[in-house]
Design a protein around this motif. Structure first.
Motif, PDB file in Angstrom:
ATOM      1  N   ARG A 167      48.255  50.521  15.988  1.00 41.13           N
ATOM      2  CA  ARG A 167      47.466  49.864  16.998  1.00 41.13           C
ATOM      3  C   ARG A 167      47.226  50.793  18.210  1.00 41.13           C
ATOM      4  O   ARG A 167      46.482  50.706  19.126  1.00 41.13           O
ATOM      5  CB  ARG A 167      47.984  48.400  17.360  1.00 41.13           C
ATOM      6  CG  ARG A 167      47.318  47.737  18.366  1.00 41.13           C
ATOM      7  CD  ARG A 167      47.801  46.595  19.066  1.00 41.13           C
ATOM      8  NE  ARG A 167      48.893  47.317  20.141  1.00 41.13           N
ATOM      9  CZ  ARG A 167      50.252  46.862  20.132  1.00 41.13           C
ATOM     10  NH1 ARG A 167      50.709  45.987  19.359  1.00 41.13           N
ATOM     11  NH2 ARG A 167      50.835  47.644  21.115  1.00 41.13           N
ATOM     12  N   SER A 168      48.570  51.565  18.574  1.00 39.02           N
ATOM     13  CA  SER A 168      48.412  52.375  19.938  1.00 39.02           C
ATOM     14  C   SER A 168      47.428  53.537  19.636  1.00 39.02           C
ATOM     15  O   SER A 168      46.860  53.879  20.598  1.00 39.02           O
ATOM     16  CB  SER A 168      49.850  52.745  20.028  1.00 39.02           C
ATOM     17  OG  SER A 168      50.838  52.102  20.495  1.00 39.02           O
ATOM     18  N   MET A 169      47.227  53.800  18.194  1.00 38.19           N
ATOM     19  CA  MET A 169      46.220  54.981  18.120  1.00 38.19           C
ATOM     20  C   MET A 169      44.830  54.594  18.542  1.00 38.19           C
ATOM     21  O   MET A 169      43.847  55.408  18.986  1.00 38.19           O
ATOM     22  CB  MET A 169      46.191  55.316  16.880  1.00 38.19           C
ATOM     23  CG  MET A 169      47.258  56.341  16.385  1.00 38.19           C
ATOM     24  SD  MET A 169      47.056  56.874  14.797  1.00 38.19           S
ATOM     25  CE  MET A 169      47.986  58.204  14.620  1.00 38.19           C
ATOM     26  N   GLN A 170      44.536  53.266  18.729  1.00 40.79           N
ATOM     27  CA  GLN A 170      43.116  52.663  19.039  1.00 40.79           C
ATOM     28  C   GLN A 170      43.087  52.815  20.512  1.00 40.79           C
ATOM     29  O   GLN A 170      41.919  52.359  21.132  1.00 40.79           O
ATOM     30  CB  GLN A 170      42.961  51.288  18.544  1.00 40.79           C
ATOM     31  CG  GLN A 170      43.385  50.958  17.246  1.00 40.79           C
ATOM     32  CD  GLN A 170      43.171  52.120  16.045  1.00 40.79           C
ATOM     33  OE1 GLN A 170      41.808  52.656  16.190  1.00 40.79           O
ATOM     34  NE2 GLN A 170      43.958  52.588  15.326  1.00 40.79           N
ATOM     35  N   ALA A 221      53.415  48.451  12.796  1.00 45.24           N
ATOM     36  CA  ALA A 221      51.805  48.283  12.910  1.00 45.24           C
ATOM     37  C   ALA A 221      51.349  48.628  14.353  1.00 45.24           C
ATOM     38  O   ALA A 221      50.238  49.093  14.511  1.00 45.24           O
ATOM     39  CB  ALA A 221      51.503  47.004  12.662  1.00 45.24           C
ATOM     40  N   GLU A 222      52.498  48.903  15.235  1.00 42.69           N
ATOM     41  CA  GLU A 222      52.219  48.889  16.636  1.00 42.69           C
ATOM     42  C   GLU A 222      51.753  50.487  16.972  1.00 42.69           C
ATOM     43  O   GLU A 222      51.057  50.573  17.879  1.00 42.69           O
ATOM     44  CB  GLU A 222      53.440  48.601  17.548  1.00 42.69           C
ATOM     45  CG  GLU A 222      53.353  48.729  18.941  1.00 42.69           C
ATOM     46  CD  GLU A 222      54.714  48.447  19.773  1.00 42.69           C
ATOM     47  OE1 GLU A 222      55.340  49.616  20.153  1.00 42.69           O
ATOM     48  OE2 GLU A 222      54.911  47.376  19.661  1.00 42.69           O
ATOM     49  N   VAL A 281      59.428  56.589  17.517  1.00 40.77           N
ATOM     50  CA  VAL A 281      58.880  55.293  16.933  1.00 40.77           C
ATOM     51  C   VAL A 281      59.015  54.282  17.188  1.00 40.77           C
ATOM     52  O   VAL A 281      59.569  53.327  16.231  1.00 40.77           O
ATOM     53  CB  VAL A 281      58.717  55.627  15.293  1.00 40.77           C
ATOM     54  CG1 VAL A 281      57.737  56.504  14.961  1.00 40.77           C
ATOM     55  CG2 VAL A 281      60.041  56.050  14.699  1.00 40.77           C
ATOM     56  N   HIS A 282      59.405  53.899  18.645  1.00 38.35           N
ATOM     57  CA  HIS A 282      59.657  52.504  18.853  1.00 38.35           C
ATOM     58  C   HIS A 282      58.797  51.398  18.417  1.00 38.35           C
ATOM     59  O   HIS A 282      57.725  51.430  18.896  1.00 38.35           O
ATOM     60  CB  HIS A 282      60.291  52.425  20.313  1.00 38.35           C
ATOM     61  CG  HIS A 282      60.798  51.403  20.779  1.00 38.35           C
ATOM     62  ND1 HIS A 282      60.037  50.319  21.213  1.00 38.35           N
ATOM     63  CD2 HIS A 282      62.125  51.074  21.099  1.00 38.35           C
ATOM     64  CE1 HIS A 282      61.104  49.263  21.543  1.00 38.35           C
ATOM     65  NE2 HIS A 282      62.258  49.746  21.533  1.00 38.35           N
ATOM     66  N   GLY A 283      59.454  50.203  18.094  1.00 38.78           N
ATOM     67  CA  GLY A 283      58.568  49.116  17.934  1.00 38.78           C
ATOM     68  C   GLY A 283      58.137  48.915  16.197  1.00 38.78           C
ATOM     69  O   GLY A 283      58.525  49.607  15.634  1.00 38.78           O
TER      70      GLY A 283
END
Length: 550
Positions: free
Chosen positions: A240-243, A236-237, A231-233
């Motif tokens: 967002r990546s899930m999109q 909320a990233e 879970v780097h970053g």
């Protein structure tokens, strides 16, 4: 050759039988204990919680370092990063000088690592996901990349078929680098951290490769080193990546990857909503990782490999205090081991263990013969698997990062920072903005000064009584009452440093090592400053008048 002797407790001895256990290391990035339900967190991690219920939960598990590269090197080799003989490391820290293990450590071409050693013992060895221990990260010239069969990519590159082609070429070259380093198989790998324009997490892309490796290896013992970018970053990233299911380490995919037995992103988000857990507040990442664990456990069950596969789950270091040697959210990490044939279900351990112990455990279970020149610092964990600590288990840990070193016992923690001569000289000459970056153990701002949230960060010696001061706020190094303890902890550190064979401050004189007290004025200034990422607020600065280091 030296043989790593089995040290199995009676429970495991009876269960191993003729078939050597499969071993999977599931390594996450920047993960803290408070992200897992088994450690008491209010999160949704059913598979990790089940791993703890059916295996062993470790409460005093530590890494050797708190940034990716030196930590991942230790996971892969079972030894401290200061022992590295990679050209990149020796160029930065020639023999006879003080070691500075940061992002300069790389897996050596001598292949004294877990992939090659387990392969020699008849294991099929595989690597999936983030590497970040090649010794070639940070290259910024086209000719540097070309030497490794890679293509240089501008930071301004846009999403395009041409960019995807470069990503695919570089991913294949990274696979070759890993197989050259001794692994039988590598797929869906990242050279280091994710890079733009495809810098979104894609756990499914890596889980799919892991399942493929397990399927292909089901008829022989295997070792899988699985490293997710999560879970780097920022929290909320992850949401967002899930999109962006098409973004991956090989650029843009033709279609989303849907691994067998893994909850979809939509299903994960629906479950979080039902439980009132905000996906943008970290939960998307925590539960996403857990879903990946679930897919691997289901695959093992389906293939009849579940009982005789040892699965380790842990992190390369913590998040909030990465770049420091503080325990909480820094050096102390989540650690769960599950092996139905060899670990007593529902076990817990408060013994001191470390990331270097995973490779040592693998060698133990494989009955590995290691070359005499292989320096192994880890201890096999097999004696702990019965639920009762053995007599004579280790009484301390050694931890390192850049200019900092630490010794951790169950009761005390000693942290030392010693600046080599060239760093002292540089700090006395450069502007104060840059000088403050140099003062941090990592030698940079940003993640290098996260530890400055603790006011003891800017001291060359720190002694903490952990059982009474778990947040390490009360520095006892200057307290006469604790002078004997400080001396005892320094002697333990000296013994570790002597084993490594590098000078360090006045504790191990020589080379470029110098005693403390050289930069007292600079440290005093640092103690008066505030740090917000790469921004510095100096004493007397007006609000909002932050200055950024170069």
């Amino acid at each position: 050759m030296k043989r790593i002797l089995f040290a199995l407790c009676c429970f495991a001895v009876c269960a191993v039988g003729a078939q050597k256990p499969n071993i999977i290391v599931f390594l996450t990035d920047d993960q803290d204990k408070e992200s897992i339900g088994a450690y008491g967190a209010d999160v949704w991690t059913p598979n990790l919680d089940r791993m703890a219920e059916e295996g062993m939960l470790f409460h005093n598990a530590f890494v050797t370092s708190t940034v990716c590269t030196p930590s991942r090197y230790s996971f892969l080799t079972g030894r401290y990063a200061s022992r590295s003989t990679h050209d990149t490391f020796l160029h930065a820290c020639p023999e006879g000088t003080q070691a500075n293990p940061v992002f300069n450590v790389g897996l050596e071409p001598d292949n004294l690592n877990v992939g090659a050693m387990m392969k020699a013992e008849g294991y099929r060895t595989g690597y999936v996901g983030k590497f970040h221990a090649s010794g070639i990260e940070g290259l910024n010239k086209p000719e540097d990349y070309a030497a490794f069969g890679m293509e240089f990519l501008s930071k301004k590159a846009a999403v395009s078929p041409e960019t995807t082609e470069i990503f695919r070429k570089n991913e294949l070259a990274t696979r070759k680098l890993l197989t050259d380093r001794g692994f039988d198989w590598a797929k869906n790998v990242y050279l280091g951290n994710m890079i733009k324009p495809y810098a979104d997490h894609n756990l499914e892309w890596t889980i799919d490769a892991a399942l493929e490796f397990i399927e292909e290896s089901k008829d022989e013992p295997f070792y899988l080193h699985f490293c997710t970018t999560l879970v780097h970053g920022p929290d909320a990233e992850w949401y967002r990546s899930m999109q962006n299911p098409l973004f991956s380490g090989e650029g843009e995919l033709d279609a989303p990857v849907e691994p067998e037995g893994m909850l979809s992103r939509r299903e994960i988000l629906a479950e979080l909503e039902k439980r009132g857990l905000n996906p943008e507040d970290g939960h998307a990442g925590y539960s996403w990782v857990d879903a990946g664990v679930g897919a691997i456990l289901k695959k093992l069950k389906k293939l009849g490999l579940d009982d005789n596969t040892l699965v380790f789950f842990t992190a390369d270091h913590g998040s909030h205090m990465k770049g420091s040697l503080w325990d909480l959210d820094g050096t102390c990490v989540p650690f769960i081991a599950r092996w139905p044939n060899g670990i007593k279900a529902g076990s817990e351990s408060r013994d001191l263990i470390q990331s270097i112990d995973i490779a040592a455990t693998a060698y133990d279970l494989a009955g590995a013969e290691l070359p005499e020149e292989y320096q192994l610092d880890g201890h096999s964990l097999t004696p702990l698997f019965g639920g009762k600590p053995p007599a004579g288990w280790r009484d301390h840990l050694y931890i390192e990062l850049g200019t900092a070193r630490a010794i951790r016992t169950k009761e005390f923690k000693y942290i030392s920072i010693r600046y080599p001569q060239e760093k002292v000289t540089r700090m006395q000459r450069i502007p104060k903005e840059r000088m403050l970056a140099e003062l941090s153990p990592l030698g940079r701002l940003g993640i290098g000064v996260r530890g400055a949230a603790n006011p003891n960060f800017w001291y060359e010696d720190g002694l903490y009584r952990i059982e009474k001061d778990p947040k390490e706020f009360n520095n006892l190094a200057g307290d006469p009452e604790y002078a004997p303890k400080l001396d005892a902890m320094q002697k333990i550190l000296i013994a570790e440093l002597e084993s490594i064979g590098r000078p360090y401050g006045e504790l191990i004189p020589g080379g470029n090592a110098v005693p403390p007290g050289q930069v007292d004025e600079q440290l005093e200034l640092a103690r008066q400053c505030m740090f917000q990422g790469k921004n510095i607020i100096f004493p007397g600065d007006a609000p909002g008048n932050n200055r950024k280091s170069d």
